[in-house]
Motif scaffolding. Sequence first.
Motif, PDB file in Angstrom:
ATOM      1  N   GLU B   2       1.023   5.016  15.551  1.00  0.00           N
ATOM      2  CA  GLU B   2       2.095   5.446  14.662  1.00  0.00           C
ATOM      3  C   GLU B   2       1.536   6.207  13.473  1.00  0.00           C
ATOM      4  O   GLU B   2       0.467   5.874  12.952  1.00  0.00           O
ATOM      5  CB  GLU B   2       2.892   4.229  14.191  1.00  0.00           C
ATOM      6  N   ASN B   3       2.271   7.231  13.034  1.00  0.00           N
ATOM      7  CA  ASN B   3       1.754   8.139  12.038  1.00  0.00           C
ATOM      8  C   ASN B   3       2.902   8.682  11.200  1.00  0.00           C
ATOM      9  O   ASN B   3       4.021   8.868  11.705  1.00  0.00           O
ATOM     10  CB  ASN B   3       1.023   9.295  12.747  1.00  0.00           C
ATOM     11  N   VAL B   4       2.630   8.917   9.915  1.00  0.00           N
ATOM     12  CA  VAL B   4       3.580   9.587   9.029  1.00  0.00           C
ATOM     13  C   VAL B   4       2.853  10.756   8.373  1.00  0.00           C
ATOM     14  O   VAL B   4       1.827  10.552   7.715  1.00  0.00           O
ATOM     15  CB  VAL B   4       4.133   8.630   7.957  1.00  0.00           C
ATOM     16  N   GLU B   5       3.373  11.941   8.592  1.00  0.00           N
ATOM     17  CA  GLU B   5       2.794  13.139   7.982  1.00  0.00           C
ATOM     18  C   GLU B   5       3.663  13.588   6.817  1.00  0.00           C
ATOM     19  O   GLU B   5       4.890  13.628   6.927  1.00  0.00           O
ATOM     20  CB  GLU B   5       2.675  14.256   9.016  1.00  0.00           C
ATOM     21  N   GLN B   6       3.015  13.971   5.733  1.00  0.00           N
ATOM     22  CA  GLN B   6       3.732  14.314   4.506  1.00  0.00           C
ATOM     23  C   GLN B   6       3.276  15.687   4.017  1.00  0.00           C
ATOM     24  O   GLN B   6       2.071  15.972   3.977  1.00  0.00           O
ATOM     25  CB  GLN B   6       3.442  13.247   3.440  1.00  0.00           C
ATOM     26  N   HIS B   7       4.252  16.517   3.607  1.00  0.00           N
ATOM     27  CA  HIS B   7       3.953  17.871   3.123  1.00  0.00           C
ATOM     28  C   HIS B   7       4.882  18.244   1.973  1.00  0.00           C
ATOM     29  O   HIS B   7       6.050  17.836   1.968  1.00  0.00           O
ATOM     30  CB  HIS B   7       4.158  18.888   4.254  1.00  0.00           C
ATOM     31  N   PRO B   8       4.407  19.030   0.993  1.00  0.00           N
ATOM     32  CA  PRO B   8       3.023  19.508   0.870  1.00  0.00           C
ATOM     33  C   PRO B   8       2.145  18.440   0.210  1.00  0.00           C
ATOM     34  O   PRO B   8       2.656  17.436  -0.256  1.00  0.00           O
ATOM     35  CB  PRO B   8       3.182  20.722  -0.041  1.00  0.00           C
ATOM     36  N   ALA B  19      12.700  20.028  -6.515  1.00  0.00           N
ATOM     37  CA  ALA B  19      11.498  19.783  -5.724  1.00  0.00           C
ATOM     38  C   ALA B  19      11.905  19.082  -4.431  1.00  0.00           C
ATOM     39  O   ALA B  19      12.785  18.204  -4.448  1.00  0.00           O
ATOM     40  CB  ALA B  19      10.505  18.926  -6.496  1.00  0.00           C
ATOM     41  N   VAL B  20      11.266  19.472  -3.331  1.00  0.00           N
ATOM     42  CA  VAL B  20      11.545  18.862  -2.025  1.00  0.00           C
ATOM     43  C   VAL B  20      10.225  18.484  -1.359  1.00  0.00           C
ATOM     44  O   VAL B  20       9.315  19.309  -1.261  1.00  0.00           O
ATOM     45  CB  VAL B  20      12.326  19.814  -1.093  1.00  0.00           C
ATOM     46  N   ILE B  21      10.138  17.251  -0.929  1.00  0.00           N
ATOM     47  CA  ILE B  21       8.961  16.750  -0.215  1.00  0.00           C
ATOM     48  C   ILE B  21       9.421  16.271   1.153  1.00  0.00           C
ATOM     49  O   ILE B  21      10.435  15.577   1.253  1.00  0.00           O
ATOM     50  CB  ILE B  21       8.289  15.594  -0.984  1.00  0.00           C
ATOM     51  N   LYS B  22       8.658  16.626   2.205  1.00  0.00           N
ATOM     52  CA  LYS B  22       9.089  16.327   3.566  1.00  0.00           C
ATOM     53  C   LYS B  22       8.108  15.421   4.286  1.00  0.00           C
ATOM     54  O   LYS B  22       6.895  15.528   4.102  1.00  0.00           O
ATOM     55  CB  LYS B  22       9.261  17.630   4.339  1.00  0.00           C
ATOM     56  N   CYS B  23       8.642  14.539   5.104  1.00  0.00           N
ATOM     57  CA  CYS B  23       7.811  13.646   5.909  1.00  0.00           C
ATOM     58  C   CYS B  23       8.310  13.614   7.339  1.00  0.00           C
ATOM     59  O   CYS B  23       9.529  13.692   7.585  1.00  0.00           O
ATOM     60  CB  CYS B  23       7.817  12.233   5.330  1.00  0.00           C
ATOM     61  N   THR B  24       7.379  13.487   8.265  1.00  0.00           N
ATOM     62  CA  THR B  24       7.684  13.364   9.685  1.00  0.00           C
ATOM     63  C   THR B  24       7.045  12.093  10.210  1.00  0.00           C
ATOM     64  O   THR B  24       5.892  11.801   9.888  1.00  0.00           O
ATOM     65  CB  THR B  24       7.129  14.576  10.456  1.00  0.00           C
ATOM     66  N   ALA B  70      15.200  14.647  14.772  1.00  0.00           N
ATOM     67  CA  ALA B  70      13.959  15.386  14.526  1.00  0.00           C
ATOM     68  C   ALA B  70      12.847  14.480  14.007  1.00  0.00           C
ATOM     69  O   ALA B  70      11.702  14.913  13.860  1.00  0.00           O
ATOM     70  CB  ALA B  70      14.216  16.514  13.547  1.00  0.00           C
ATOM     71  N   LYS B  71      13.179  13.255  13.677  1.00  0.00           N
ATOM     72  CA  LYS B  71      12.232  12.280  13.126  1.00  0.00           C
ATOM     73  C   LYS B  71      11.588  12.792  11.844  1.00  0.00           C
ATOM     74  O   LYS B  71      10.349  12.765  11.681  1.00  0.00           O
ATOM     75  CB  LYS B  71      11.182  11.887  14.170  1.00  0.00           C
ATOM     76  N   HIS B  72      12.429  13.268  10.939  1.00  0.00           N
ATOM     77  CA  HIS B  72      11.891  13.611   9.635  1.00  0.00           C
ATOM     78  C   HIS B  72      12.872  13.238   8.530  1.00  0.00           C
ATOM     79  O   HIS B  72      14.080  13.117   8.747  1.00  0.00           O
ATOM     80  CB  HIS B  72      11.428  15.067   9.541  1.00  0.00           C
ATOM     81  N   PHE B  73      12.323  13.013   7.352  1.00  0.00           N
ATOM     82  CA  PHE B  73      13.122  12.669   6.191  1.00  0.00           C
ATOM     83  C   PHE B  73      12.528  13.355   4.973  1.00  0.00           C
ATOM     84  O   PHE B  73      11.343  13.700   4.949  1.00  0.00           O
ATOM     85  CB  PHE B  73      13.228  11.145   6.006  1.00  0.00           C
ATOM     86  N   SER B  74      13.373  13.599   3.988  1.00  0.00           N
ATOM     87  CA  SER B  74      12.961  14.402   2.834  1.00  0.00           C
ATOM     88  C   SER B  74      13.431  13.774   1.528  1.00  0.00           C
ATOM     89  O   SER B  74      14.486  13.140   1.484  1.00  0.00           O
ATOM     90  CB  SER B  74      13.532  15.815   2.930  1.00  0.00           C
ATOM     91  N   LEU B  75      12.638  14.002   0.489  1.00  0.00           N
ATOM     92  CA  LEU B  75      12.990  13.586  -0.875  1.00  0.00           C
ATOM     93  C   LEU B  75      13.352  14.834  -1.665  1.00  0.00           C
ATOM     94  O   LEU B  75      12.619  15.819  -1.643  1.00  0.00           O
ATOM     95  CB  LEU B  75      11.805  12.880  -1.540  1.00  0.00           C
ATOM     96  N   HIS B  76      14.491  14.770  -2.339  1.00  0.00           N
ATOM     97  CA  HIS B  76      14.955  15.888  -3.145  1.00  0.00           C
ATOM     98  C   HIS B  76      15.085  15.414  -4.588  1.00  0.00           C
ATOM     99  O   HIS B  76      15.759  14.408  -4.855  1.00  0.00           O
ATOM    100  CB  HIS B  76      16.321  16.378  -2.665  1.00  0.00           C
ATOM    101  N   ILE B  77      14.444  16.141  -5.506  1.00  0.00           N
ATOM    102  CA  ILE B  77      14.578  15.843  -6.927  1.00  0.00           C
ATOM    103  C   ILE B  77      15.161  17.078  -7.600  1.00  0.00           C
ATOM    104  O   ILE B  77      14.597  18.178  -7.504  1.00  0.00           O
ATOM    105  CB  ILE B  77      13.219  15.503  -7.577  1.00  0.00           C
ATOM    106  N   THR B  78      16.305  16.922  -8.239  1.00  0.00           N
ATOM    107  CA  THR B  78      16.944  18.050  -8.927  1.00  0.00           C
ATOM    108  C   THR B  78      16.671  17.970 -10.436  1.00  0.00           C
ATOM    109  O   THR B  78      16.317  16.905 -10.957  1.00  0.00           O
ATOM    110  CB  THR B  78      18.454  18.060  -8.691  1.00  0.00           C
ATOM    111  N   CYS B  90       5.815   8.816   0.929  1.00  0.00           N
ATOM    112  CA  CYS B  90       6.851   8.382   1.851  1.00  0.00           C
ATOM    113  C   CYS B  90       6.240   7.323   2.764  1.00  0.00           C
ATOM    114  O   CYS B  90       5.010   7.208   2.884  1.00  0.00           O
ATOM    115  CB  CYS B  90       7.387   9.547   2.672  1.00  0.00           C
ATOM    116  N   ALA B  91       7.081   6.558   3.404  1.00  0.00           N
ATOM    117  CA  ALA B  91       6.615   5.545   4.348  1.00  0.00           C
ATOM    118  C   ALA B  91       7.708   5.299   5.374  1.00  0.00           C
ATOM    119  O   ALA B  91       8.884   5.588   5.140  1.00  0.00           O
ATOM    120  CB  ALA B  91       6.246   4.249   3.626  1.00  0.00           C
ATOM    121  N   ALA B  92       7.295   4.795   6.513  1.00  0.00           N
ATOM    122  CA  ALA B  92       8.235   4.417   7.564  1.00  0.00           C
ATOM    123  C   ALA B  92       7.859   3.025   8.047  1.00  0.00           C
ATOM    124  O   ALA B  92       6.668   2.696   8.138  1.00  0.00           O
ATOM    125  CB  ALA B  92       8.174   5.417   8.720  1.00  0.00           C
ATOM    126  N   SER B  93       8.876   2.241   8.307  1.00  0.00           N
ATOM    127  CA  SER B  93       8.643   0.850   8.678  1.00  0.00           C
ATOM    128  C   SER B  93       8.786   0.659  10.169  1.00  0.00           C
ATOM    129  O   SER B  93       9.754   1.115  10.783  1.00  0.00           O
ATOM    130  CB  SER B  93       9.636  -0.055   7.954  1.00  0.00           C
TER     131      SER B  93
END
Lengths: 116, 112
Positions: B2-8, B19-24, B70-78, B90-93
Motif C-alpha cells: 500500500e502506498n500514498v503519493e503526494q504532490h507537489p 493552494a491545492v495539494i493532491k494525493c493518490t 480515481a483513488k485520489h483526494f485533494s486539500l484545498h486552502i482558500t 495526507c494519509a489513508a487508512s
Amino acid sequence: EAGVAQSPRYKIIEKRQSVAFWCNPISGHATLYWYQQILGQGPKLLIQFQNNGVVDDSQLPKDRFSAERLKGVDSTLKIQPAKLEDSAVYLCASSWTGGQGNEKLFFGSGTQLSVL
Amino acid sequence: GENVEQHPSTLSVQEGDSAVIKCTYSDSASNYFPWYKQELGKGPQLIIDIRSNVGEKKDQRIAVTLNKTAKHFSLHITETQPEDSAVYFCAASRRSNYQLIWGAGTKLIIKP
C-alpha cells in the motif's frame, strides 16, 4: 486539556550508544503510537499499543528497538545500540477509542535524535 | 504494498491565493483520509478528514475532496494566510487494521 508530553526534546549520541525516549499520552487515551520521522518524509509507525498490549510492531527493528507501556499510561522507547540511520524525530501520539476505528491522533512535539 | 503519493513536494503561493495539494492512494479498500499540518518543531495536527462515504467536506477556508474511482483526494486552502505556511501530510487508512499510510508531505510557503 494537556497535550501529549515527550522528553527529551533533543538528544545527541554517538553510534553504538543507547538512548531512551519517554511519552505521556493524553489522560484517558487508550491507544499510544510511536512514529519515526526522517527529515523530508512522512511519519513511519514503529509500534502501536492499546492500553498496555502491543497491537502492531511489524515495522519495529526489534534487534535494536524496544518499547513498553507500563500500566497502560506512560511509554518508553529505547534504541540499543544506535546506528547513524536512526537519526530522526521520534513522535509519540495517542488516540481515544482504543484503535477500534479511524480517529484523530494527537501528537507530541517529538524528540529529535542525532546519531554521530 | 500500500502506498500514498503526494504532490507537489513544495508549493509556493501568494498570500490571499488558493493552494491545492493532491494525493493518490493504492488500496481501493481505504476508507478514511485525514490531512495533518506540521509546523516547524511540532508534531502533526489534524486539520480535516474525510470518509469514503462522502465526496467533499469543508471547514472555513479548508476543504477536502475525494474521488474514490480515481483513488485520489485533494486539500484545498482558500485565501491563504502567513500562518498557513507549514508541511502538510495526507494519509489513508487501511480498512483491515485502521493503520495510517502517510504521504511524503508538501511544504507550503505563503509569500507576502
